[in-house]
Scaffold this motif. Structure first.
Motif, PDB file in Angstrom:
ATOM      1  N   LYS A  23     -22.036 -45.034  -8.201  1.00  0.00           N
ATOM      2  CA  LYS A  23     -22.632 -45.993  -7.889  1.00  0.00           C
ATOM      3  C   LYS A  23     -22.627 -46.098  -9.805  1.00  0.00           C
ATOM      4  O   LYS A  23     -22.631 -47.250 -10.272  1.00  0.00           O
ATOM      5  CB  LYS A  23     -24.233 -45.795  -7.691  1.00  0.00           C
ATOM      6  N   ASN A  24     -22.775 -44.793 -10.553  1.00  0.00           N
ATOM      7  CA  ASN A  24     -22.819 -44.275 -12.128  1.00  0.00           C
ATOM      8  C   ASN A  24     -21.349 -45.667 -12.666  1.00  0.00           C
ATOM      9  O   ASN A  24     -21.254 -46.412 -13.643  1.00  0.00           O
ATOM     10  CB  ASN A  24     -23.270 -43.509 -13.043  1.00  0.00           C
TER      11      ASN A  24
ATOM     12  N   GLN B 159     -21.337 -48.720 -12.033  1.00  0.00           N
ATOM     13  CA  GLN B 159     -22.367 -49.887 -12.481  1.00  0.00           C
ATOM     14  C   GLN B 159     -22.883 -50.839 -11.222  1.00  0.00           C
ATOM     15  O   GLN B 159     -24.126 -51.611 -11.935  1.00  0.00           O
ATOM     16  CB  GLN B 159     -21.861 -50.857 -13.397  1.00  0.00           C
TER      17      GLN B 159
ATOM     18  N   LYS C  94     -21.367 -52.785  -9.567  1.00  0.00           N
ATOM     19  CA  LYS C  94     -21.083 -53.847  -9.405  1.00  0.00           C
ATOM     20  C   LYS C  94     -20.356 -54.345  -8.099  1.00  0.00           C
ATOM     21  O   LYS C  94     -19.993 -54.885  -7.927  1.00  0.00           O
ATOM     22  CB  LYS C  94     -21.096 -54.731 -11.019  1.00  0.00           C
TER      23      LYS C  94
ATOM     24  N   GLY D 164     -17.529 -56.282 -12.809  1.00  0.00           N
ATOM     25  CA  GLY D 164     -18.118 -54.880 -12.820  1.00  0.00           C
ATOM     26  C   GLY D 164     -16.498 -54.487 -13.966  1.00  0.00           C
ATOM     27  O   GLY D 164     -15.753 -54.957 -13.925  1.00  0.00           O
TER      28      GLY D 164
END
Length: 518
Positions: A194-195, A198, A200, A394
């Motif tokens: 997820k990090n 992001q 996206k 992203g």
């Protein structure tokens, strides 16, 4: 006075007429306002129905295959505790997910509801593990709850307590620690994805699906085949070297070219450490000997390199004259032509090659993402030519990784070419024909029925060809009618879904293929 009275009467009449006109105009205005409100409501209802329709179609297909799996997998002995345990846990996990969603809805309203694709975060891991790795189904069902960790810390706490409680009730003391470690690994991987993405490049559902897949590869699965040992070892090696590079960059501020050297030197070293072959030999020496002992494998390698050397420059040169969609789908056709004939000749060699290719492509994306010299900028410029809107939204370019995972998964898990057929032929022609000739759209989507018909027709024709000329006994267990059912269900699902096709279609086709063989 007499002269004034008619004027007064005339003035009074004018006032009465004006009052009537104003009353009439007010009624007209109120009528028009009501008509506009009614049109707005009708338009809103139409939009709600258009959003509801594709979700309803998907739900019918998913529930139908889920019920089919329950009925076909039900053992003769209905007292089988393992069978009851699997579906009881699925029921409990489903209730927890629905309960959390309902609570969020009551507190924050309609906007707090998750996307419909959250259904796939339950369906895909559960059905895949149930059909292809039944002993791990309970563990994977518990891991599914991690998709709810995108909410606030209070919800995350409830999720973790629920996961640990399910582990306590389902496993003996000796197995509880291992399953708790599985949950921790999955949560950690999901958070990292997820990090990095992001939310996206990889949204919450993508991150959760990939974290469950990686947790199975790195920790849960007990498969012992050569290709799985290679896949697990190379991914572990890549994770180790990326972790070391990350710490060196954050703590010691090491320059990019040093990170590049560590990657190119460290990856082979860690690969040699983490790959454990039955013979106990050095993986590189074993691979060279494995290729040299068969002229067939050498011919396959020569054919692969020849096709790639000819096709890659050609596509890059002609890229400007082709649409983005067409140039992207050409890679699908090329991969199909590379793998299908080779898989029929030597399936084990193809699976070993794919197991090694996946970490290589992950390494390429890591080099591009970190812009490591000397290849980072060159890889970035070439891959951006084939990037779609999601790739541009992203930091990651994931389309080519999705494609590789989509075609490799069914082959590695079930010796199934469904990923190749669905993505290499069905999805590619559905996209090309749908964009060029599509006129009738599925309600609530941008996809066309003409594209869906192209998907069903072309994928079914390829299935029939493989069924007739197959030398590796692919589809020997399926009739033409059942293959048509698989292609039809997959085509309709693809036409009504928005989840990435490279994830959904191969996995769903593999699930349907397995269900029709039970």
């Amino acid at each position: 006075m007499v002269a004034i009275i008619p004027n007064a009467s005339f003035t009074t009449a004018n006032l009465v007429q004006k009052a009537k006109r104003s009353e009439t105009s007010f009624d007209d205005l109120a009528h028009k306002t009501n008509m506009r409100a009614r049109k707005v409501n009708q338009s809103k209802n139409a939009r709600d129905f258009e959003c509801f329709f594709p979700n309803f179609v998907q739900l019918v297909i998913l529930l139908g295959t889920f019920y089919c799996g329950i009925k076909r997998l039900q053992p003769i002995d209905v007292t089988d505790t393992s069978y009851k345990q699997i579906f009881l846990n699925a029921f409990v996990v489903g209730l927890i997910m629905i309960g959390v969603i309902v609570i969020k809805y009551l507190r924050h309203g309609y906007r707090s509801l998750p996307k419909f694709d959250t259904v796939y975060s339950f369906y895909l891991p559960f059905m895949t593990s149930l059909l292809f790795d039944t002993p791990s189904t309970v563990t994977n069902t518990i891991l599914i709850l991690s998709v709810l960790n995108s909410y606030k810390w209070s919800t995350q706490l409830i999720v973790m307590v629920s996961q640990f409680s399910l582990i306590f009730f389902n496993f003996e003391a000796g197995d509880r620690v291992e399953n708790i470690i599985s949950v921790i690994i999955n949560i950690l991987l999901s958070s990292i994805l997820k990090n990095v993405g992001q939310l996206k490049s990889l949204d919450n559902i993508d991150s959760n699906l990939f974290s469950i897949l990686l947790t199975n590869i790195l920790y849960i699965s007990e498969a012992t085949s050569a290709h799985f040992r290679i896949l697990r070892g190379t991914i572990l090696a890549l994770v180790a070297i990326i972790s070391i590079n990350y710490m060196l960059k954050k703590i010691m501020h090491v320059k990019p070219f040093v990170l590049s050297i560590l990657l190119f030197v460290g990856l082979p070293v860690f690969t040699n450490i983490f790959i454990h072959l039955e013979s106990g030999r050095n993986p590189l020496f074993w691979l060279v000997e494995y290729i040299l002992e068969s002229t067939t494998r050498q011919k396959i390698l020569f054919a692969w390199f020849s096709i790639l050397i000819l096709s890659i420059p050609s596509i890059l040169i002609e890229k400007e004259s082709l649409s983005l969609n067409t140039s992207r789908k050409l890679w699908h056709f090329i991969i199909f032509s590379l793998i299908v004939p080779s898989f029929q000749i030597d399936s084990n060699f193809v699976k070993i090659a794919l197991s090694g290719t996946i970490p290589i492509f992950l390494s390429i994306e890591y080099i591009r993402f970190q812009n490591l010299p000397p290849l980072g900028s060159a890889i970035e410029s070439q891959l951006r030519k084939f990037a779609d809107t999601r790739d541009h939204s992203g930091p990651l370019i994931i389309s080519y990784l999705y494609l590789l995972f989509g075609i490799s998964g069914p082959l590695l898990i079930n010796n199934s070419p469904m990923g190749l057929i669905g993505l290499g032929i069905g999805d590619s022609l559905a996209s090309i024909i749908g964009k060029r000739y599509g006129r009738i759209r599925w309600r609530g989507t941008q996809k066309t029925m003409e594209g869906t018909l192209a998907f069903i027709t072309t994928s079914f024709i390829v299935c029939l060809i493989l069924l007739h000329f197959d030398k590796a006994i692919i589809f020997n267990h399926l009739t033409a009618l059942r293959l048509l059912c698989v292609c039809t269900l997959s085509g309709v699902l693809e036409g009504n879904s928005v989840l990435n096709d490279n994830i959904l279609i191969p996995t769903f086709m593999m699930i349907c293929e397995k269900l029709f063989t039970l």
